[in-house]
Scaffold this motif. Structure first.
Motif, mmCIF file in Angstrom:
data_model
loop_
_atom_site.group_PDB
_atom_site.id
_atom_site.type_symbol
_atom_site.label_atom_id
_atom_site.label_comp_id
_atom_site.label_asym_id
_atom_site.label_seq_id
_atom_site.Cartn_x
_atom_site.Cartn_y
_atom_site.Cartn_z
ATOM 1 N N ASP A 1 -2.916 5.913 0.397
ATOM 2 C CA ASP A 1 -2.573 4.523 0.726
ATOM 3 C C ASP A 1 -1.337 4.432 1.615
ATOM 4 O O ASP A 1 -1.112 3.420 2.284
ATOM 5 N N TYR A 2 -0.509 5.488 1.626
ATOM 6 C CA TYR A 2 0.722 5.470 2.411
ATOM 7 C C TYR A 2 0.438 5.247 3.894
ATOM 8 O O TYR A 2 1.147 4.502 4.570
ATOM 9 N N ALA B 1 -0.114 1.662 4.491
ATOM 10 C CA ALA B 1 1.111 0.874 4.387
ATOM 11 C C ALA B 1 1.952 1.006 5.649
ATOM 12 O O ALA B 1 2.535 0.038 6.142
ATOM 13 N N SER C 1 0.322 -1.020 8.480
ATOM 14 C CA SER C 1 0.131 -2.445 8.256
ATOM 15 C C SER C 1 1.168 -3.263 9.021
ATOM 16 O O SER C 1 2.313 -2.859 9.170
ATOM 17 N N ASP D 1 1.536 -6.462 7.960
ATOM 18 C CA ASP D 1 1.802 -7.513 6.990
ATOM 19 C C ASP D 1 3.304 -7.605 6.748
ATOM 20 O O ASP D 1 3.988 -6.594 6.590
ATOM 21 N N GLN E 1 4.580 -3.891 1.047
ATOM 22 C CA GLN E 1 3.581 -2.826 1.091
ATOM 23 C C GLN E 1 4.186 -1.635 0.351
ATOM 24 O O GLN E 1 5.303 -1.214 0.645
ATOM 25 N N SER F 1 3.438 2.327 -1.677
ATOM 26 C CA SER F 1 2.562 3.467 -1.923
ATOM 27 C C SER F 1 3.393 4.566 -2.562
ATOM 28 O O SER F 1 4.622 4.528 -2.539
ATOM 29 N N SER G 1 8.325 1.849 0.125
ATOM 30 C CA SER G 1 7.954 0.442 0.292
ATOM 31 C C SER G 1 8.261 0.002 1.702
ATOM 32 O O SER G 1 9.083 0.607 2.393
ATOM 33 N N ARG G 2 7.596 -1.075 2.114
ATOM 34 C CA ARG G 2 7.853 -1.678 3.419
ATOM 35 C C ARG G 2 7.770 -3.196 3.266
ATOM 36 O O ARG G 2 6.858 -3.702 2.622
ATOM 37 N N ARG G 3 8.724 -3.869 3.886
ATOM 38 C CA ARG G 3 8.741 -5.332 3.821
ATOM 39 C C ARG G 3 9.591 -5.854 4.968
ATOM 40 O O ARG G 3 10.644 -5.308 5.256
ATOM 41 N N SER H 1 9.835 -4.477 -5.578
ATOM 42 C CA SER H 1 9.668 -3.300 -4.754
ATOM 43 C C SER H 1 9.889 -2.031 -5.568
ATOM 44 O O SER H 1 9.083 -1.089 -5.526
#
Length: 411
Positions: free
Chosen positions: A260-261, A264, A267, A269, A273, A275, A291-293, A305
């Motif tokens: 899933d990384y 992410a 993405s 978004d 996100q 993983s 994490s990503r945001r 997160s």
């Protein structure tokens, strides 16, 4: 690739000012000083104190699909050992601090759909020349005994590596200084110095600094810097958090992450996100990401997160249930909407170059970026085409709300 004498001569007498003393700026300083340029680094804080100090030190090929970024990653990965060997001849202690570990990476899937996606992704990478091999359940258990047995697919990437990011940046900038580069910390850029339509320097909090070439390597702050210089680019901060465990006995032997990384990372978004990304350090603690945001430069740690990271790591390694978390930290990555770095000259303002937008891959891509930009400055092609990273692409160029204040310089 080593710079031959003609390449070194091509930059001899060229004054280069690098804005930013993070991993990209340090790699640029090292390569350009080696090429004969007179190098000055202007860093708003301390060397390697921003994004570099808040990263995991990844040098990866496993997380990139076929295309320009993968080509740059392969190129950069090939450069790392030779660069460290060169620096070790002069600065052996600094290279020890790099903690270079070519330990390889393992990507796993825990669902049938994830296994199918991972298989397709790995096949595309193999076609692009990436070394990777499928692991059956027995080989996976042998490679990572603590990993959950609830795995539907596993792929091993022998070329994945890790460094201690601040140590790596320190070795590169130390090499640059040994070659004559100057470093100014607490030296923030406040505006451009333009003459006859060309950027010939920058205004800083320590006064005017002049150069033949100015390189914007300010990471997540590159957008702000470019705006101050009157040639804005759309590089935005993307927040990431990492958990650090208490020191542990040897438990994780490769960089291990959930398939899933990749999704992410790719993405766009703006929301959270997350993983599972798990790796050991020489000191004993494990790094748990990621994490990503997109939240601007809001530097608050957010419980959602951290909880998402912990849950996903625990899913891959159930043994972590009894492991204490020692601390958490977060940082900002330089994000571009089309997920490609920005490397090259700015067509709107001669004298200005950019080397930014690497998001979470800047550590691994740094030395390749420095080589690529150096070759471009000389006007010679390199093994990787610089064109896909051009500044004048739709995801990068933005309109400027007004004219910047520029210092008038008499001829």
């Amino acid at each position: 690739m080593t710079l031959d004498s003609s390449r070194a001569a091509a930059l001899a007498g060229t004054d280069v000012l690098i804005i930013g003393g993070g991993m990209i700026g340090c790699a640029l300083a090292d390569r350009l000083a080696l090429a004969g340029a007179s190098v000055r680094v202007c860093e708003a804080g301390g060397v390697a104190s921003g994004t570099t100090a808040h990263g995991e030190g990844n040098v990866l090929v496993s997380d990139k699909g076929p295309g320009p970024e993968l080509e740059l990653a392969q190129f950069s990965r090939g450069l790392w050992p030779g660069i460290l060997e060169r620096i070790a001849e002069r600065l052996p202690e600094e290279v020890v601090a790099v903690e270079w570990e070519p330990k390889g990476g393992i990507v796993v899937a825990t669902t049938a759909a994830g296994a199918a996606a991972l298989d397709e992704f790995a096949r595309g990478q193999r076609a692009a020349g990436v070394h990777c091999e499928d692991l059956d359940a027995d080989r996976l258990a042998e490679a990572e005994p603590a990993l959950t047995r609830d795995v539907t697919a596993g792929v091993y990437y022998p070329d994945d590596a890790q460094v201690q990011p601040v140590g790596a940046a320190g070795a590169l900038i130390g090499s640059a200084v040994a070659a004559g580069a100057q470093v100014e910390t607490r030296c923030a850029v406040t505006g451009p110095i333009v003459r006859d339509g060309r950027l010939i320097g920058v205004q800083t909090t320590k006064g005017s600094r002049y150069a033949d070439v100015v390189i914007n390597a300010a990471g997540p702050w590159s957008g702000r810097v470019s705006d101050r210089l009157g040639a804005p680019i759309a590089v935005k901060p993307r927040r990431g958090d990492v958990l650090i465990t208490a020191p542990m006995p040897p438990t994780v032997f490769h960089k291990v992450y959930d398939a899933d990384y990749v999704g992410a990372v790719g993405s766009s978004d703006t929301g959270l996100q997350a993983s599972a990304v798990v790796e050991s350090t020489r000191g004993g603690p494990l790094l748990l990401g990621s994490s990503r945001r997109q939240c601007g430069f809001d530097d608050r740690l957010r419980p959602d997160s951290l909880a998402a990271i912990a849950r996903r790591a625990l899913h891959l390694f159930p043994v972590f249930a009894d492991v204490a978390i020692m601390r958490a930290y977060g940082g900002f990555r330089p994000y571009v909407d089309d997920h490609l770095p920005v490397i090259g000259p700015d067509p709107r303002l001669p004298g200005l170059w950019h080397a930014t937008g690497h998001e979470g891959a800047g550590i691994g891509l740094s030395v390749g970026t420095a080589q690529l930009l150096t070759s471009a400055l000389i006007g010679r092609p390199d093994r990787v085409d610089i064109a896909p990273f051009a500044v004048d692409r739709p995801a990068v160029i933005v309109s400027h709300p007004g004219e910047p204040t520029r210092e008038k310089v008499s001829c």
